[in-house]
Scaffold this motif. Structure first.
Motif, PDB file in Angstrom:
ATOM      1  N   GLY A   1       0.822  -1.189   0.000  1.00 28.74           N
ATOM      2  CA  GLY A   1       0.000   0.000   0.000  1.00 28.74           C
ATOM      3  C   GLY A   1       0.863   1.249   0.000  1.00 28.74           C
ATOM      4  N   ALA A   2       0.228   2.383  -0.171  1.00 32.78           N
ATOM      5  CA  ALA A   2       0.935   3.655  -0.056  1.00 32.78           C
ATOM      6  C   ALA A   2       1.226   3.937   1.418  1.00 32.78           C
ATOM      7  CB  ALA A   2       0.102   4.773  -0.661  1.00 32.78           C
ATOM      8  N   ASP A   3       2.305   4.672   1.657  1.00 33.54           N
ATOM      9  CA  ASP A   3       2.637   5.137   3.000  1.00 33.54           C
ATOM     10  C   ASP A   3       2.457   6.649   3.050  1.00 33.54           C
ATOM     11  OD1 ASP A   3       4.328   3.249   5.152  1.00 33.54           O
ATOM     12  OD2 ASP A   3       4.135   2.401   3.152  1.00 33.54           O
ATOM     13  N   TYR A   4       1.947   7.142   4.185  1.00 31.33           N
ATOM     14  CA  TYR A   4       1.679   8.566   4.335  1.00 31.33           C
ATOM     15  C   TYR A   4       2.349   9.089   5.602  1.00 31.33           C
ATOM     16  CZ  TYR A   4      -2.021   7.466   0.973  1.00 31.33           C
ATOM     17  OH  TYR A   4      -2.709   7.025  -0.123  1.00 31.33           O
ATOM     18  N   GLY A   5       3.139  10.135   5.434  1.00 30.20           N
ATOM     19  CA  GLY A   5       3.691  10.847   6.574  1.00 30.20           C
ATOM     20  C   GLY A   5       3.013  12.201   6.649  1.00 30.20           C
ATOM     21  N   LEU A   6       2.013  12.304   7.498  1.00 31.03           N
ATOM     22  CA  LEU A   6       1.239  13.552   7.626  1.00 31.03           C
ATOM     23  C   LEU A   6       1.871  14.362   8.748  1.00 31.03           C
ATOM     24  CD1 LEU A   6      -2.352  12.037   7.255  1.00 31.03           C
ATOM     25  CD2 LEU A   6      -0.756  12.786   5.457  1.00 31.03           C
ATOM     26  N   PHE A   7       2.882  15.131   8.417  1.00 32.05           N
ATOM     27  CA  PHE A   7       3.685  15.806   9.431  1.00 32.05           C
ATOM     28  C   PHE A   7       2.874  16.827  10.219  1.00 32.05           C
ATOM     29  CE2 PHE A   7       7.012  15.075   5.957  1.00 32.05           C
ATOM     30  CZ  PHE A   7       7.320  13.812   6.442  1.00 32.05           C
ATOM     31  N   TYR A   8       1.804  17.315   9.624  1.00 38.51           N
ATOM     32  CA  TYR A   8       0.967  18.312  10.306  1.00 38.51           C
ATOM     33  C   TYR A   8       0.052  17.686  11.356  1.00 38.51           C
ATOM     34  CZ  TYR A   8      -2.120  16.558   6.624  1.00 38.51           C
ATOM     35  OH  TYR A   8      -2.834  15.737   5.776  1.00 38.51           O
ATOM     36  N   GLU A   9      -0.015  16.350  11.405  1.00 42.22           N
ATOM     37  CA  GLU A   9      -0.908  15.675  12.347  1.00 42.22           C
ATOM     38  C   GLU A   9      -0.186  14.981  13.489  1.00 42.22           C
ATOM     39  OE1 GLU A   9      -3.537  12.895  10.519  1.00 42.22           O
ATOM     40  OE2 GLU A   9      -4.921  14.439   9.784  1.00 42.22           O
ATOM     41  N   ILE A  10       1.110  14.700  13.333  1.00 39.37           N
ATOM     42  CA  ILE A  10       1.815  13.884  14.316  1.00 39.37           C
ATOM     43  C   ILE A  10       2.895  14.684  15.024  1.00 39.37           C
ATOM     44  CG2 ILE A  10       1.350  11.752  13.048  1.00 39.37           C
ATOM     45  CD1 ILE A  10       4.190  11.867  11.932  1.00 39.37           C
ATOM     46  N   ALA A  11       3.328  14.179  16.178  1.00 41.57           N
ATOM     47  CA  ALA A  11       4.397  14.835  16.926  1.00 41.57           C
ATOM     48  C   ALA A  11       5.734  14.602  16.231  1.00 41.57           C
ATOM     49  CB  ALA A  11       4.446  14.276  18.350  1.00 41.57           C
ATOM     50  N   PRO A  12       6.656  15.546  16.347  1.00 38.49           N
ATOM     51  CA  PRO A  12       7.977  15.351  15.733  1.00 38.49           C
ATOM     52  C   PRO A  12       8.721  14.190  16.382  1.00 38.49           C
ATOM     53  CG  PRO A  12       7.986  17.276  17.150  1.00 38.49           C
ATOM     54  CD  PRO A  12       6.564  16.828  17.062  1.00 38.49           C
ATOM     55  N   GLN A  13       9.526  13.496  15.601  1.00 37.62           N
ATOM     56  CA  GLN A  13      10.322  12.394  16.127  1.00 37.62           C
ATOM     57  C   GLN A  13      11.603  12.877  16.812  1.00 37.62           C
ATOM     58  OE1 GLN A  13       8.922  11.916  12.776  1.00 37.62           O
ATOM     59  NE2 GLN A  13       7.296  10.951  13.963  1.00 37.62           N
ATOM     60  N   VAL A  14      12.087  14.063  16.436  1.00 40.32           N
ATOM     61  CA  VAL A  14      13.323  14.599  17.009  1.00 40.32           C
ATOM     62  C   VAL A  14      13.096  16.054  17.395  1.00 40.32           C
ATOM     63  CG1 VAL A  14      15.773  15.070  16.633  1.00 40.32           C
ATOM     64  CG2 VAL A  14      14.714  13.079  15.534  1.00 40.32           C
ATOM     65  N   VAL A  15      13.477  16.396  18.626  1.00 42.48           N
ATOM     66  CA  VAL A  15      13.406  17.777  19.100  1.00 42.48           C
ATOM     67  C   VAL A  15      14.742  18.111  19.756  1.00 42.48           C
ATOM     68  CG1 VAL A  15      12.241  19.424  20.617  1.00 42.48           C
ATOM     69  CG2 VAL A  15      10.910  17.617  19.484  1.00 42.48           C
TER      70      VAL A  15
END
Length: 305
Positions: free
Chosen positions: A28-42
């Motif tokens: 299937g397609a993969d989706y990274g919806l950056f506007y919906e999820i918390a950042p992985q690195v801060v």
């Protein structure tokens, strides 16, 4: 299938190309919806979101004024996109220091490197998946616990002429009749910063097409897009997949698997900016003469004919 006004309509398929065996399984397609999820690195004055494909990954960052993005012991080249004109950067790599204007694409060499944004802003880094530490951070890391079907693995292209170094290119490249987008490549990636689309796409001039053995990363930087995807039917009903019509906002990464038929439609009344990502670089695009830095990055000799 392309509208006659699309430069890709003039790409002729090679009659001598062997026919690949019909796929028996699909991802299937993969989706990274950056506007919906918390950042992985801060840290270091930056927030970063990561999503991957089989051979590439995207690290999308929001950087405070004076914040930085660091890499140590990077195994291969990677690409930096600075999509805004008022986002200059200081690039450091292996003892070299280069000031880069905003609205640029930069290729950084292997080894240690750092990117500082004096004014802050948004920055996109595109890597191969040759770095396990970055792969593990991706929001969809579990999707690639096993390689996806139908995707050829990355074999890097030859080293650049003159060796590895910081290479910066302005994105202020006017459209040219017969050229598709604004395409740059390095040893592991091809990045097409598509010409801007203002307003919704003409639905009578869509471009449904498929790729036999490579994924397409569609990075939405501005606006919104509907990604239309359709998978082929096989004799085995168990592997059939429903069509998808995925509406995504910005910023986001959609990873389109082969051999899904796909086309993307800008939706917003203002700017809709899409960037296409391929790894390894596409031979067909390279042979069209569309790559703007082709004089610095040779093709593999067995593919050049």
């Amino acid at each position: 299938m392309y509208d006659p006004s699309d430069p890709r309509s003039r790409m002729a398929a090679s009659a001598a190309a062997p026919k690949a065996a019909a796929p028996q399984a699909f991802a299937g397609a993969d989706y990274g919806l950056f506007y919906e999820i918390a950042p992985q690195v801060v840290g270091d004055g930056a927030k970063t979101w990561l999503t991957r494909g089989q051979n590439f990954l995207v690290a999308q960052s929001e950087v405070d004024a004076g914040g930085s993005l660091q890499r140590s012991g990077q195994a291969d080249e990677y690409v930096l996109l600075l999509p805004d004109r008022d986002t200059p950067a200081l690039i450091e790599a292996n003892g070299e220091r280069v000031d880069v204007d905003g609205f640029s694409l930069v290729i950084l060499p292997p080894g240690d490197s750092g990117i500082t944004l004096p004014k802050g802003g948004r920055a996109t880094r595109i890597f191969s998946t040759g770095s396990d530490d970055l792969n593990a951070l991706c929001s969809n890391a579990e999707s690639y616990a096993e390689p996806h079907p139908n995707v050829a693995l990355l074999e890097p292209w030859p080293d650049p002429i003159g060796g590895f170094r910081i290479r910066a290119y302005s994105l202020d490249v006017p459209p040219t009749p017969g050229r598709f987008g604004r395409i740059f490549r390095c040893t592991t990636l091809m990045v097409n910063y598509l010409d801007p689309q203002h307003g919704p796409r003409d639905i009578t001039k869509l471009s449904p097409h498929h790729h036999d053995d490579f994924e397409q990363g569609s990075l939405a930087l501005d606006g919104a897009f509907t990604h239309h995807l359709r998978w082929p039917w096989t004799t085995n009903l168990n592997v059939w997949r429903d069509d998808e019509h995925a509406l995504v906002q910005s910023p986001s990464l959609t990873v389109i698997p082969p051999p899904a038929i796909h086309t993307s439609r800008g939706m917003e009344p203002g700017l809709n900016q899409l960037v296409d990502i391929f790894s390894p670089p596409r031979v067909d695009f390279a042979k069209q003469g569309w790559v703007l830095n082709a004089d610095e990055y040779p093709m593999p000799s067995h593919l050049a004919d």
